[in-house]
Design an enzyme around this catalytic site. Structure first.
Site: not given
Ligand code: UD1
Length: 420
Positions: A22-23, A118, A123, A307, A399
């Protein structure tokens, strides 16, 4: 609304085929925005989030079609007619934010709804936006939308991410493929899905090296072209079924599962007394002895993935001794705890850590899914519990997991989907 009825207590034996990730698949579909030619993706998982991404790309003007009636093969292509990603789709699926970089790189402007919070946390997307600004974009926030403009195109630069964000790395890597000159992403996310995305982009004519490491270099090109790419198998789906095998004392072959992609999860299984081996193209998981408690902290790859946290917590709820799980990625990702406790687990949450005191057995109960991975943790608990577990709100599960009841029932689980 659908519910699952699970009658627990049966060890899982047999084979489960793991689908496309999925990811990876969601981001690979988005890569279709980077070219006017057709991108063909195979091993596409049949899940609701992919349908949502198809809807988003369609409203940008692309056509997304199955090829030769095969629902696991999608062809993406066509001209972009709208650079706006509306709130109703973005709020449904956060991965929609990934269209920002590609739209901006290709059309020099984009208007994407801010995703908002969410179920698992706030996030933010500040790293995505700062990175695009470093590449020369002007960004304003108006009426809940991100307006990004780069009238003369993006220009490569050095971006140092303060945290190895998966989404920011993907957004910036895609945008940089069409920027002028060289972009470096330092402290990039190292998840295997980064390499899968880069491999596809390179097949489309991009020049990316270092994806899968913390330092990615992208030399911009004029245009990308069509390509065909097979989506990697889903390491989280694989780890999830491994938890189901382990909690039931079963023995499963997970076809397509790659031990090397599971990083710290394999070590955690071994410490917990679960045997995990690679047998050709399958990962075999079996448990013969007692489960033991382990301490886990979620971290960016190759650390223990957020995850997999909920599913592992279900497993540890019946392990001997105490375990501690610390969640460092998201601030609100323990919503499965009260539901697991309703099934007899003994789990206390203290801030970002959960203490799990192993119990001898769980008992079936009516429980409610709250997010994708939390939903599956309740199925895992239900498979081991005495009696009947009724899981409602399974749309969270649909999902990201394909044909859950079919895959589990084929290995001996008693699980059925009922529609109210
Ligand atoms: C994250 C997970 C990913 C998982 C997905 C869905 C990590 C590092 N990432 O990816 O493995 O598949 O959720 O569950 O484990 N953040 C900020 N600012 C930004 C972007 C992120 O502060 O611009 C913070 C987020 O709030 C979070 C962390 O950084 O605490 C990790 O975020 P990120 O890896 O970007 O999240 P996803 O891409 O959603």
């Amino acid at each position: 609304m659908d519910r699952f009825i699970i009658r627990g207590g049966r060890p899982l034996h047999g084979e489960i085929t793991i689908g496309g990730a999925k990811n990876a698949g969601l981001k690979l579909l988005v890569a279709g925005l980077l070219t006017s030619e057709r991108l063909v993706l195979t091993n596409v998982p049949h899940i609701a989030d992919i349908a949502t991404m198809r809807a988003l790309l369609t409203q940008h003007g692309l056509t997304v079609e199955t090829v030769n009636g095969d629902k696991t093969t999608l062809s993406v292509g066509g001209e972009i007619t709208s650079t706006e990603a509306p709130y109703d789709i973005v709020s449904k699926m956060r991965a929609s934010i990934l269209v920002l970089g590609p739209l901006l790189a290709r059309c020099r402007e984009a208007k994407v709804s801010l995703p908002g919070g969410c179920a698992i946390g706030t996030r933010p997307v500040d790293m995505h936006l700062k990175g695009l600004e470093t590449l020369g974009a002007t960004i304003t926030l108006e009426n809940g939308y991100i307006h990004a403009r780069a009238p003369n195109g993006l220009v490569g630069d050095r971006i140092v991410l303060p945290f190895a964000s998966v989404g920011a790395t993907e957004n910036l890597m895609m945008a940089a493929t069409l920027a002028k000159g060289r972009t470096e992403i330092v402290n990039a996310a190292r998840e295997p899905e980064m390499a899968d995305l880069a491999n596809c982009l390179n097949a489309m004519g991009a020049k990316i090296t270092g994806a899968g490491t913390g330092h990615i270099i992208i030399d911009g090109v004029e245009a990308l072209h069509g390509a065909q790419h097979r989506i990697m198998s889903d390491r989280i789906e694989c780890g999830t079924y491994a938890c189901a095998a382990a909690i039931t004392g079963g023995d499963l072959r997970l076809i397509g599962g790659q031990i090397e992609h599971l990083g710290a999860v394999v070590r955690a299984f071994e410490e917990a007394g679960v045997e995990v081996t690679q047998e050709g193209d399958a990962m075999r998981v079996r448990r013969t002895g007692a489960l033991r408690g382990v301490d886990i902290m979620t971290e960016p790859y190759p650390g223990f993935p957020t995850d997999m946290q909920a599913q592992f917590m279900a497993l540890l709820s019946v392990a001997e001794g105490a375990s501690m799980i610390t969640e460092t990625i998201f601030e609100n990702r323990f919503m499965h705890v009260p539901e697991l406790n309703r099934m007899g687990a003994r789990i206390n949450v203290h801030g970002s850590s959960a203490i799990i005191r192993g119990v001898h057995s769980l008992s079936g109960a009516p429980v409610m899914a709250t997010d994708l991975r939390a939903s599956f943790s309740l199925i895992i608990a239900g498979l081991a519990a005495h009696g009947e577990t009724i899981l409602s709100r399974v749309y969270h599960l649909d999902r990201g997991y394909e044909a859950v009841e079919r895959k589990l029932a084929a290995c001996g689980a008693q699980i059925e989907r009922v529609n109210d």
